[in-house]
Scaffold this motif. Structure first.
Motif, mmCIF file in Angstrom:
data_model
loop_
_atom_site.group_PDB
_atom_site.id
_atom_site.type_symbol
_atom_site.label_atom_id
_atom_site.label_comp_id
_atom_site.label_asym_id
_atom_site.label_seq_id
_atom_site.Cartn_x
_atom_site.Cartn_y
_atom_site.Cartn_z
ATOM 1 N N VAL A 188 -43.484 28.404 19.930
ATOM 2 C CA VAL A 188 -42.074 28.723 20.187
ATOM 3 C C VAL A 188 -41.853 29.046 21.662
ATOM 4 N N LEU A 189 -42.676 29.906 22.233
ATOM 5 C CA LEU A 189 -42.462 30.313 23.623
ATOM 6 C C LEU A 189 -42.675 29.153 24.584
ATOM 7 N N VAL A 190 -43.687 28.335 24.329
ATOM 8 C CA VAL A 190 -43.907 27.161 25.191
ATOM 9 C C VAL A 190 -42.728 26.202 25.078
ATOM 10 N N GLY A 191 -42.249 26.006 23.859
ATOM 11 C CA GLY A 191 -41.165 25.053 23.652
ATOM 12 C C GLY A 191 -39.845 25.470 24.255
ATOM 13 N N ILE A 192 -39.565 26.774 24.277
ATOM 14 C CA ILE A 192 -38.240 27.202 24.755
ATOM 15 C C ILE A 192 -38.254 27.715 26.191
ATOM 16 N N PHE A 193 -39.433 28.033 26.730
ATOM 17 C CA PHE A 193 -39.475 28.582 28.080
ATOM 18 C C PHE A 193 -40.324 27.763 29.050
ATOM 19 N N VAL A 194 -41.465 27.252 28.607
ATOM 20 C CA VAL A 194 -42.376 26.562 29.523
ATOM 21 C C VAL A 194 -41.982 25.101 29.716
ATOM 22 N N VAL A 195 -41.818 24.379 28.609
ATOM 23 C CA VAL A 195 -41.477 22.954 28.707
ATOM 24 C C VAL A 195 -40.190 22.719 29.499
ATOM 25 N N PRO A 196 -39.100 23.460 29.232
ATOM 26 C CA PRO A 196 -37.863 23.196 29.974
ATOM 27 C C PRO A 196 -37.989 23.402 31.486
ATOM 28 N N VAL A 197 -38.894 24.278 31.915
ATOM 29 C CA VAL A 197 -39.044 24.563 33.342
ATOM 30 C C VAL A 197 -39.306 23.281 34.129
ATOM 31 N N PHE A 198 -40.050 22.340 33.521
ATOM 32 C CA PHE A 198 -40.458 21.141 34.226
ATOM 33 C C PHE A 198 -39.540 19.941 33.974
ATOM 34 N N ARG A 199 -38.546 20.106 33.115
ATOM 35 C CA ARG A 199 -37.631 18.999 32.806
ATOM 36 C C ARG A 199 -36.393 19.068 33.689
ATOM 37 N N ARG A 200 -35.892 17.914 34.068
ATOM 38 C CA ARG A 200 -34.676 17.888 34.896
ATOM 39 C C ARG A 200 -33.486 18.478 34.152
ATOM 40 N N ASP A 201 -33.375 18.197 32.847
ATOM 41 C CA ASP A 201 -32.230 18.704 32.088
ATOM 42 C C ASP A 201 -32.446 20.112 31.559
ATOM 43 N N GLN A 202 -33.668 20.681 31.749
ATOM 44 C CA GLN A 202 -33.999 22.050 31.346
ATOM 45 C C GLN A 202 -33.875 22.287 29.843
ATOM 46 N N LEU A 203 -33.945 21.226 29.041
ATOM 47 C CA LEU A 203 -33.820 21.369 27.595
ATOM 48 C C LEU A 203 -35.154 21.722 26.964
ATOM 49 N N GLY A 204 -35.133 22.671 26.028
ATOM 50 C CA GLY A 204 -36.320 23.019 25.271
ATOM 51 C C GLY A 204 -36.406 22.192 24.004
ATOM 52 N N TRP A 205 -37.534 22.326 23.304
ATOM 53 C CA TRP A 205 -37.709 21.580 22.068
ATOM 54 C C TRP A 205 -36.624 21.925 21.059
#
Length: 361
Positions: free
Chosen positions: A318-335
């Protein structure tokens, strides 16, 4: 000879670990200021250069000798080009050996090979990551090597009364040649990414970054904590209040939460239209609200030993999906947002709450 480099390399790497940790938050802040997100390629290249630089400096300057052990009257400057060839011949003559094997295993040859190899990564990064040409790589390699030799010849800029390493013209030649060799082999370095232009990596206008959304989440959680402490001490009531703030209120108000109102953003569909209640509920079920519900309702129901491992997996996912992954995406969207078909959109302060930035429609 190899064993003499292991301890300096280890020291340099451990220094990188410490310095890298100290630079993590400033790096994230700088990237969000410049790009609206963390740009992974630039971060990887920066940390790669940092690790390489610190290990290289450790190999060049360590171990530091005692100040009283220097100044023995030895000549610490060599200005004869290719002196290493003469030294290699002397090494071979002293051991009574000849041939290619004797040449490549001599101390003088190995030292120059090390000096070449030390600057190969610099040439690779300059070409592969920053698209520098051979002339620029030669100039940069020569400049860096020259600075190293000057520091050595001045006794680490005066820290030592005399130099403890020889400032050698052959080192300049070998280091510069190593940088050029790195430029030549750079196309084969598949693990080194190319740093893209700023306009290619910057988040779209009006994108709500992870730090901003995190600020809104903290505000919502503070409300839950304060109300729970004062009026509703049971965790089940705290969960109900969190559902009210993060699901019911946004569904009724068009995507607003208390924290979103403070930070000037709200939840919408990807096209900017109002998100339905089921989208918001699914988003929160897969996000922080769902994680809190798992911790309050599901996790305490079992005392099996393997449940602890499951708890860790759920928290990490959950934490990786909503906080870590979006950090590196241009649209900042989480899983959770991608599955639910929602996104957070910026609301201009000067407009009414129903007005959303055009960039999100």
């Amino acid at each position: 000879m190899l064993s003499s480099y292991l301890e300096p390399a280890r020291t340099g790497f451990l220094t990188f670990v410490g310095v890298g940790a100290l630079l993590l938050l400033p790096l994230i802040a700088l990237h969000y200021w410049r790009f609206g997100r963390v740009e992974p390629r630039r971060a990887l290249v920066l940390y790669g250069l940092l690790a390489y630089g610190l290990v290289a400096l450790a190999l060049i300057f360590l171990p530091f000798p005692d100040r009283d052990s220097v100044c023995r009257g030895e000549t610490m400057l060599s200005t004869t080009p290719f002196q290493w060839v003469t030294d290699m011949r002397h090494n071979m003559a002293a051991t009574g050996r000849s041939g290619i094997q004797a040449m490549v295993t001599s101390q003088a040859f190995l030292q120059q090979a090390f000096n070449v190899a030390l600057f190969v990564p610099l040439g690779v990064v300059l070409r592969k990551a920053y698209r520098r040409g051979p002339l620029a790589v030669v100039c940069i390699g020569l400049g860096v090597s020259l600075m190293v030799e000057v520091v050595q010849y001045t006794g680490n800029l005066g820290f030592y009364p005399c130099p403890y390493r020889i400032a050698d013209l052959d080192d300049l030649i070998s280091n510069t040649g190593g940088a050029l060799l790195g430029w030549m082999v750079a196309p084969a370095a598949l693990v080194v990414p190319t740093v893209r232009a700023q306009e290619e990596v910057t988040a779209p206008p009006g994108t709500v970054g992870v730090p901003r959304r995190l600020g809104g989440l903290v505000a919502d959680l503070l409300v839950v904590v304060l109300v729970s402490r004062l009026l509703l001490p049971e965790l089940e009531w705290a969960l109900a209040l969190l559902v009210l703030l993060r699901v019911v209120v946004p569904a009724v108000s068009g995507g607003w939460t208390f924290g979103g109102w403070l930070m000037r953003y709200r939840t919408r569909r990807p096209d900017g239209e109002r998100a339905g209640a089921w989208r918001i509920a699914l988003r929160e079920l897969l996000g922080v609200t769902g994680l809190f519900a798992y911790a309050v309702v599901v996790s305490p129901r079992s005392d099996q030993w393997w449940e602890f491992g499951l708890d860790l997996v759920v928290i990490a996912v959950v934490l990786v999906g909503i906080f870590v992954v979006p950090v590196f995406r241009r649209d900042q969207l989480g899983w959770h947002e991608r599955v639910a078909g929602t996104r957070t959109v910026v609301v201009r302060p000067e407009h009414a709450p129903e007005r959303v930035e055009a960039g999100h429609r």
